[in-house]
Design a protein around this motif. Structure first.
Motif, short mmCIF file in Angstrom:
data_model
loop_
_atom_site.label_atom_id
_atom_site.label_comp_id
_atom_site.label_asym_id
_atom_site.label_seq_id
_atom_site.Cartn_x
_atom_site.Cartn_y
_atom_site.Cartn_z
N VAL A 58 0.85 -1.18 0.00
CA VAL A 58 0.00 0.00 0.00
C VAL A 58 0.90 1.24 0.00
O VAL A 58 1.67 1.45 0.92
N ASP A 59 0.80 2.01 -1.06
CA ASP A 59 1.54 3.26 -1.17
C ASP A 59 0.62 4.38 -0.69
O ASP A 59 -0.31 4.77 -1.39
N HIS A 60 0.89 4.88 0.51
CA HIS A 60 0.04 5.92 1.07
C HIS A 60 0.27 7.29 0.42
O HIS A 60 -0.49 8.23 0.68
N ALA A 61 1.31 7.38 -0.41
CA ALA A 61 1.62 8.62 -1.11
C ALA A 61 1.81 9.79 -0.15
O ALA A 61 1.41 10.92 -0.45
N LEU A 62 2.44 9.50 0.98
CA LEU A 62 2.71 10.54 1.97
C LEU A 62 4.15 11.02 1.93
O LEU A 62 4.50 12.02 2.57
N ARG A 85 0.91 -6.65 -6.09
CA ARG A 85 0.07 -5.53 -6.52
C ARG A 85 0.41 -4.33 -5.66
O ARG A 85 0.56 -4.46 -4.43
N THR A 86 0.54 -3.17 -6.27
CA THR A 86 0.72 -1.92 -5.53
C THR A 86 -0.61 -1.18 -5.53
O THR A 86 -1.21 -0.95 -6.59
N SER A 87 -1.10 -0.83 -4.35
CA SER A 87 -2.35 -0.09 -4.22
C SER A 87 -2.02 1.29 -3.66
O SER A 87 -1.44 1.40 -2.57
N ARG A 88 -2.37 2.32 -4.37
CA ARG A 88 -2.00 3.69 -4.01
C ARG A 88 -3.18 4.43 -3.41
O ARG A 88 -4.30 4.34 -3.92
N TRP A 89 -2.94 5.16 -2.35
CA TRP A 89 -3.96 6.01 -1.74
C TRP A 89 -4.05 7.30 -2.55
O TRP A 89 -3.20 8.16 -2.46
N VAL A 90 -5.10 7.39 -3.34
CA VAL A 90 -5.29 8.53 -4.22
C VAL A 90 -6.25 9.52 -3.57
O VAL A 90 -7.23 9.12 -2.93
N GLY A 91 -5.97 10.80 -3.73
CA GLY A 91 -6.89 11.82 -3.23
C GLY A 91 -6.30 12.60 -2.07
O GLY A 91 -5.17 12.37 -1.63
N ALA A 92 -7.10 13.55 -1.59
CA ALA A 92 -6.65 14.43 -0.51
C ALA A 92 -6.48 13.64 0.78
O ALA A 92 -7.21 12.69 1.05
N LYS A 93 -5.52 14.06 1.58
CA LYS A 93 -5.24 13.44 2.87
C LYS A 93 -5.69 14.37 3.99
O LYS A 93 -5.63 15.59 3.86
N PRO A 94 -6.18 13.82 5.09
CA PRO A 94 -6.64 14.67 6.20
C PRO A 94 -5.47 15.41 6.84
O PRO A 94 -4.34 14.93 6.87
N SER A 95 -5.75 16.59 7.37
CA SER A 95 -4.70 17.39 8.02
C SER A 95 -4.45 16.93 9.44
O SER A 95 -3.40 17.23 10.02
N THR A 96 -5.39 16.22 10.03
CA THR A 96 -5.22 15.68 11.38
C THR A 96 -5.59 14.20 11.37
O THR A 96 -6.32 13.75 10.50
N ILE A 98 -3.77 11.62 10.73
CA ILE A 98 -3.32 11.00 9.48
C ILE A 98 -3.01 9.51 9.67
O ILE A 98 -3.29 8.70 8.79
N GLN A 99 -2.44 9.13 10.82
CA GLN A 99 -2.10 7.72 10.99
C GLN A 99 -3.34 6.84 11.09
O GLN A 99 -3.38 5.74 10.54
N ALA A 100 -4.37 7.32 11.78
CA ALA A 100 -5.62 6.55 11.87
C ALA A 100 -6.28 6.44 10.50
O ALA A 100 -6.77 5.39 10.10
N ALA A 101 -6.27 7.55 9.76
CA ALA A 101 -6.86 7.53 8.42
C ALA A 101 -6.08 6.61 7.50
O ALA A 101 -6.66 5.88 6.69
N ALA A 102 -4.74 6.63 7.62
CA ALA A 102 -3.91 5.76 6.80
C ALA A 102 -4.17 4.30 7.12
O ALA A 102 -4.20 3.44 6.23
N ARG A 103 -4.37 4.01 8.41
CA ARG A 103 -4.67 2.63 8.80
C ARG A 103 -5.98 2.16 8.17
O ARG A 103 -6.06 1.06 7.60
N ARG A 106 -5.50 1.66 4.51
CA ARG A 106 -4.65 0.51 4.23
C ARG A 106 -5.46 -0.78 4.21
O ARG A 106 -5.34 -1.59 3.29
N TYR A 107 -6.32 -0.97 5.21
CA TYR A 107 -7.13 -2.19 5.24
C TYR A 107 -8.13 -2.22 4.09
O TYR A 107 -8.40 -3.29 3.52
N GLU A 108 -8.67 -1.08 3.75
CA GLU A 108 -9.59 -1.03 2.62
C GLU A 108 -8.90 -1.45 1.32
O GLU A 108 -9.43 -2.27 0.55
N LEU A 109 -7.70 -0.92 1.10
CA LEU A 109 -6.97 -1.26 -0.12
C LEU A 109 -6.46 -2.70 -0.10
O LEU A 109 -6.43 -3.36 -1.15
#
Length: 453
Positions: A58-62, A85-96, A98-103, A106-109
């Protein structure tokens, strides 16, 4: 130490009920690379027919380097003959957060990758070090915000589970929870396999990094409030109590006898009651500690009255205790043609054709009569009916359940996204109470040693 890692991988493969395809989540770090190498080696040595591996990064693109790191992992997998397979997190990232959102992402991807690669489960490289940090972090949160009660009986009352069901569809397995990171790195060094050190793992801006530093400085080992077997045993008894003492009517009202209502000194009963209450309220977590204490005091008193906690009314009467969603802040949901949406955190509504509008049932007559026919007091039936879903084609006059072609299923927010393996028995009891099928069973024989450290 490399032998211990390989033995753990072999034991993990032997724990499966039947051979399957395993998706390994590989970030390029030492833990996930070690898991991939150990499983690949175990399969090559033991020649276990029917098993195969796939991998996903999972490429979080961070970070600017993340895409290149994913390419390096893909090349390593190709050299081993493992589909990647590489799965990339596309789109805007939250400003706060971030680790919980990335987690969550990650499971979704990973779940999407598992489906695309034909995998039956996901394996991650979480280690004993991760477990200790998680226990310390959750313990600190319980003290700071009271999210869980004094005995840690909420979702986070201990460490990570060795098995976790994600999204009601795929099991995530953590076979290395009993291994230390140093052991895994010894295996990689012995094999001449390099790994990537993510700079975020040393950034003190993140809570886990700060906790890791405190553990290293103190030399102490955080201990969970209860281990996996204790948690599973409690969940099994709570499931029995749900089946025997709680009746859920039309997924709207939970009915408990007056005799059982005040038994809040029993931890397992408290868990059972709070789980059902959280589900009725469409909540992802059980009530905070202070709320549990106030609720316990109210129920122990035995006095008639009402108390609201976690969006749920606890209505105590001479005939018993009744729980239902409070009639406040009920949303209006638009569902597109053939689309699907979640209303009030409680009901998943899928359109069978036209666009739909979902709101609280304005009439409530159908629901009220059903609840009265089930033997509930008329006042309870009327109150609970006010929070039932009303569904109609968008633009139609009035809203009444059943007027539009729709599939409706109760959403169990407490367990439908992340279900720890040691709580599955209790989750099954809750699901059946709300008219749902049981959750899928894990693909391995024993998932009860989750929190042995």
């Amino acid at each position: 130490m490399p032998d211990a890692v390989l033995d753990t991988a072999r034991n993990f493969l032997q724990s499966f009920i039947k051979p399957c395809r395993i998706l390994v989540a590989v970030s390029g770090g030492s833990d996930s690379m070690g898991l991939l190498v150990a499983l690949h080696s175990a399969l090559a040595a033991d020649e276990r027919p029917g098993f195969s591996l796939a991998a996903c990064t999972v490429d979080h693109a961070l970070r600017p380097q993340s895409a290149r790191e994913a390419e390096d992992v893909a090349a390593f997998c190709a050299a081993l003959g493992i589909a990647h397979r590489t799965s990339r997190w596309v789109g805007a990232k939250p400003s706060t957060g971030i680790q919980a959102a990335a987690r969550n992402k990650r499971y979704e991807l990973l779940a999407e990758a598992a489906e695309a690669l034909g995998a039956d489960c996901i394996a991650t490289g979480h280690t004993r070090d991760d477990q200790q940090e998680t226990v310390a972090m959750r313990g600190a949160r319980r003290k700071d915000d009271g999210r869980h009660d004094l005995e840690g009986e909420g979702q986070g009352g201990g460490g990570m589970a060795a098995a976790m069901l994600y999204g009601r569809r795929i099991w995530v397995l953590r076979p290395f929870l009993a291994l230390g990171r140093a052991q895994i790195r010894s295996l990689l060094e012995a094999r001449g396999v390099a790994w990537i050190d993510d700079p975020s793992n040393t950034n003190p801006a993140f809570e886990r990094v700060r906790v890791r530093a405190r553990i290293a400085l103190s030399g102490g080992v955080p201990v969970p409030s209860w281990d996996g077997r204790q948690r599973a045993a409690s969940s099994a008894r709570a499931a029995t109590l749900i089946e025997q003492r709680i009746r859920v009517h039309e997924a709207l009202v939970a009915e408990i006898s007056a005799r059982d209502a005040g038994a809040m000194d029993d931890r397992d009963w408290r868990r059972a009651l709070l789980a059902v209450a959280s589900v009725l309220g469409g909540r992802e977590h059980m009530p905070a500690r202070a709320t549990v204490q106030r609720l316990s005091q109210f129920l122990r008193s035995g006095e008639p009255g009402r108390m609201t906690a976690g969006r749920v009314v606890f209505d105590r009467r001479a005939s018993g205790l009744y729980l239902y969603r409070e009639a406040r802040n009920l949303p209006v949901l638009a569902v597109g043609p053939g689309g699907q949406g979640l209303w009030d955190g409680r009901f998943t509504v899928k359109s069978g054709g036209p666009a739909l509008t979902v709101a609280a049932d304005a009439s409530g007559g159908l629901w009220t009569q059903r609840l009265i026919d089930a033997g509930l007091p008329a006042g309870i039936a009327k109150r609970a009916s006010a929070v039932a879903p009303g569904i109609a084609p968008t633009g139609a006059a009035g809203l009444a359940y059943g007027e539009a072609a729709a599939k409706v299923e109760y959403h169990i927010a407490l367990y439908d996204t992340f279900l720890p393996g040691f709580d599955r028995i209790m989750a099954d009891a809750v699901a059946v109470s709300f008219g749902r099928d049981r959750y899928p069973a894990p693909p391995v024989h024993d998932v009860l040693t989750e929190m042995e450290m």
